[in-house]
Design a protein around this motif. Structure first.
Motif, mmCIF file in Angstrom:
data_model
loop_
_atom_site.group_PDB
_atom_site.id
_atom_site.type_symbol
_atom_site.label_atom_id
_atom_site.label_comp_id
_atom_site.label_asym_id
_atom_site.label_seq_id
_atom_site.Cartn_x
_atom_site.Cartn_y
_atom_site.Cartn_z
ATOM 1 N N TYR A 4 48.162 30.057 42.361
ATOM 2 C CA TYR A 4 49.534 29.560 42.494
ATOM 3 C C TYR A 4 49.731 28.931 43.870
ATOM 4 C CZ TYR A 4 50.905 32.186 38.318
ATOM 5 O OH TYR A 4 51.034 32.650 37.033
ATOM 6 N N ASP A 87 49.771 36.905 37.066
ATOM 7 C CA ASP A 87 50.792 36.206 36.290
ATOM 8 C C ASP A 87 51.930 35.762 37.200
ATOM 9 O OD1 ASP A 87 52.643 38.420 36.595
ATOM 10 O OD2 ASP A 87 51.450 39.469 35.092
ATOM 11 N N LEU A 88 52.900 35.066 36.602
ATOM 12 C CA LEU A 88 53.997 34.505 37.396
ATOM 13 C C LEU A 88 54.793 35.591 38.114
ATOM 14 C CD1 LEU A 88 55.602 31.929 38.226
ATOM 15 C CD2 LEU A 88 57.124 32.415 36.317
ATOM 16 N N ASP A 89 55.031 36.707 37.443
ATOM 17 C CA ASP A 89 55.826 37.758 38.078
ATOM 18 C C ASP A 89 55.180 38.248 39.369
ATOM 19 O OD1 ASP A 89 57.737 37.542 36.174
ATOM 20 O OD2 ASP A 89 57.258 39.408 35.127
ATOM 21 N N ALA A 90 53.841 38.391 39.335
ATOM 22 C CA ALA A 90 53.131 38.830 40.538
ATOM 23 C C ALA A 90 53.240 37.759 41.622
ATOM 24 C CB ALA A 90 51.673 39.118 40.198
ATOM 25 N N LEU A 92 55.596 35.566 41.929
ATOM 26 C CA LEU A 92 56.987 35.517 42.388
ATOM 27 C C LEU A 92 57.287 36.627 43.387
ATOM 28 C CD1 LEU A 92 59.030 34.658 39.139
ATOM 29 C CD2 LEU A 92 58.384 33.138 41.015
ATOM 30 N N ARG A 96 58.858 35.792 46.799
ATOM 31 C CA ARG A 96 60.129 36.406 47.156
ATOM 32 C C ARG A 96 60.088 36.926 48.612
ATOM 33 N NH1 ARG A 96 63.926 39.060 43.577
ATOM 34 N NH2 ARG A 96 62.588 38.481 41.860
ATOM 35 N N ALA A 110 52.036 27.065 39.348
ATOM 36 C CA ALA A 110 50.663 27.392 38.978
ATOM 37 C C ALA A 110 49.775 26.152 39.064
ATOM 38 C CB ALA A 110 50.623 27.947 37.555
ATOM 39 N N ASP B 160 51.958 27.580 31.038
ATOM 40 C CA ASP B 160 51.388 27.001 32.254
ATOM 41 C C ASP B 160 51.725 27.806 33.505
ATOM 42 O OD1 ASP B 160 50.395 25.082 30.636
ATOM 43 O OD2 ASP B 160 51.913 23.578 31.094
ATOM 44 N N ALA B 161 52.932 28.331 33.573
ATOM 45 C CA ALA B 161 53.335 29.083 34.768
ATOM 46 C C ALA B 161 52.812 30.512 34.711
ATOM 47 C CB ALA B 161 54.848 29.073 34.921
ATOM 48 N N GLY B 162 52.365 30.943 33.521
ATOM 49 C CA GLY B 162 51.820 32.293 33.409
ATOM 50 C C GLY B 162 52.896 33.367 33.371
ATOM 51 N N ILE B 163 53.995 33.106 32.641
ATOM 52 C CA ILE B 163 55.024 34.137 32.490
ATOM 53 C C ILE B 163 54.449 35.249 31.610
ATOM 54 C CG2 ILE B 163 57.316 34.650 31.535
ATOM 55 C CD1 ILE B 163 58.156 31.818 32.317
ATOM 56 N N PRO B 164 54.407 36.489 32.126
ATOM 57 C CA PRO B 164 53.695 37.553 31.398
ATOM 58 C C PRO B 164 54.499 38.128 30.221
ATOM 59 C CG PRO B 164 54.597 38.419 33.432
ATOM 60 C CD PRO B 164 54.948 36.967 33.403
#
Lengths: 115, 405
Positions: A4, A87-90, A92, A96, A110, B160-164
């Motif tokens: 990312y 993943d995105l949450d990690a 983010l 943050r 990403a 694409d963004a990898g939303i889990p």
């Protein structure tokens, strides 16, 4: 794992005084150390002022060199981090933290293929 | 798309769960949806002659999973890496005894804050509600192509963004759950504000929101705010028949024929309010539901316990402060202390773009016998009102005042 980009956008022309910038830079160093410890760090650095940018454009048979930056706006890309995250949450949650440290808008995006 | 009645009924009930389960195999929302849709198409061919299977949901999931794997085999044979990885996962996992339910994960993905609000709403209705893109487009009054693009872009972003696909951790949960509830409530309000006379796709959004909240309440029984939202919507739904008079005019709460309220929905709503408040962690939806419960418990408008409503608005103002809460609190204060006290509160609010603000001011001014100002405010409220029924009612009020001295 996905790579990312964590991009920091800062306002043009405003450079905070050293007594403000110093503690922020120290916290960013700490942040990078934590990224390394978590095996999530890929690359990080700040960029020089956009006025130092140079733009290349393909013209008629030759590539033209002009003064930059390419994009003119009220804000510019001030620096970025490349990290690895599941993943995105990690991603983010890293982003943050950087937003909290710098007070700047942070864009998390990403890369097209995984690391 | 399904054509026979049996398949259609199963479709609405089972689509979301089937997609959520097949997603474990495909790990891609678009592929999971395609596989489930193919399974329903097969069902539409076979069920009319072979009969509907005993467990139609499991039949759909099994068929869809096989479709997905067939596709992976074809792609893997062409050397596609992701398909080969998916096949390896498939071969490593035995066919489960029961498929379970992953809708909760799916709901949190659809309502992820990284997606724009309109995309979250559209995805939730499409993927969990099983509505077609055409139905969602009609409900939100946008062209079908626009809605199709909105949904496919959102799916691409998830990928694409990898939303889990997972239920957020305990620390993230309160904020993320609030986001899910906001999406459901937005769907409800979209249907509610459309009112009577709107295309049925729009008013069906209310039923769709209730359905999503019921599913969520079953999947997260320990969350009082989920039940709070469900109760709030049920109590509002209970007044649907009483809310509009002949000619599609809005009938305000105080003037509704309370015998036309749906007693079953009222009972269910009141029960949910009691149950959720007993858990002792009040949130904005529970308190709003409690306020509606006070109205629902009053046999006549005159018997409304307005002091209790003021106290509940005081609580709501601490949980979810904002000018709209203040406006509603002012209405209750107006019933307890009179219109002058209420107007005092209302005049401090900056809500000039909100039609209800003008309608409330108009009513207070009317009660203070300031008729000319009241008429102007009704006119402004009618100009800003989003729904036909509300506008007609406001215009009628204004016309009534124009005749006054």
């Amino acid at each position: 794992m996905t790579q990312y980009l964590i991009a920091m956008y800062q306002p043009d022309g405003v450079v905070p005084p050293p007594e403000v910038l110093g503690p922020i830079m120290a916290k960013i160093e700490e942040f990078n150390a934590d990224l390394r410890a978590a095996d999530a760090w890929v690359f990080s650095n700040g960029l020089t002022d956009p006025s130092s940018a140079t733009v290349l454009r393909r013209g008629e048979g030759e590539v033209l060199v002009t003064d930059g930056p390419y994009l003119e706006g009220k804000e510019h890309l001030g620096g970025f981090e490349i990290i690895e995250a599941p993943d995105l949450d990690a991603a983010l949650s890293w982003g943050r933290r950087l937003a909290a440290i710098t007070g700047l808008p942070i864009e998390v995006r990403a890369f097209a293929s995984g690391g | 798309m399904p054509e026979t009645d049996a398949v259609t009924a199963v479709f609405r009930e089972e689509y979301g769960r089937a997609v959520s389960v097949v997603l474990r195999t495909t790990r891609d929302l678009g592929l999971a949806e395609e596989a489930v849709q193919e399974a329903f198409a097969t069902a539409a061919e076979r069920w009319p002659t072979d009969g509907t299977p005993e467990q139609p949901g499991a039949w759909i999931i099994t068929t869809a999973r096989r479709r997905a794997v067939d596709r992976f085999r074809r792609e893997a044979a062409r050397g596609e890496k992701e398909a080969q990885a998916a096949l390896a996962r498939w071969d490593a996992e035995p066919e489960p005894e029961s498929f379970g339910d992953d809708r909760l994960k799916l709901l949190f993905v659809c309502c992820h804050p990284a997606l724009a609000m309109p995309a979250r709403v559209a995805l939730a209705l499409r993927v969990l509600g099983g509505l077609t893109t055409a139905q969602i487009a009609a409900a939100f009054l946008v062209p079908e192509a626009t809605m199709g693009q909105r949904i496919s872009r959102a799916k691409a972003k998830i990928r694409d963004a990898g939303i889990p696909y997972r239920v957020p951790s305990a620390t993230e949960l309160p904020e993320r759950l609030a986001g899910v509830l906001a999406v459901i409530y937005l769907v409800y309000n979209e249907g509610y504000s459309a009112g009577l006379g709107a295309p049925s796709e729009r008013s069906d959004l209310c039923a769709e929101a209730v359905r999503l909240a019921r599913t969520l309440s079953r999947l997260m029984p320990a969350e009082p705010e989920v039940d709070g939202l469900l109760a709030l919507m049920l109590l509002s739904e209970s007044r649907r028949a009483a809310r509009s008079g002949p000619d599609g005019f809005l009938v305000p709460l105080g003037e509704q024929d309370r015998s036309r309220w749906d007693a079953e929905l009222v009972d269910e709503g009141l029960d949910l309010v009691r149950r959720s408040l007993r858990r002792g962690s009040p949130g904005p939806y529970q308190v709003q539901a409690a306020i509606q419960a006070v109205h629902s418990s009053a046999r006549t408008a005159a018997k409304t316990d307005w002091s209790k409503i003021v106290r509940l608005y005081d609580l709501l103002a601490t949980l979810a402060p904002g000018p709209v809460v203040e406006l509603n609190r002012a209405v209750a204060v107006g019933e307890v202390e009179g219109p002058a006290a209420a107007l005092h509160i209302v005049d401090d609010l900056s809500l000039s773009g909100y039609h209800v603000f003008h309608a409330v001011r108009a009513d207070l001014l009317r009660r203070l016998a300031r008729f000319a100002e009241a008429a102007d405010e009704y006119e402004e409220a009618a100009r800003l009102a989003p729904g036909e029924g509300e506008r007609k009612w406001l215009e009628q009020r204004r016309n009534g005042l124009r005749g006054a001295p």
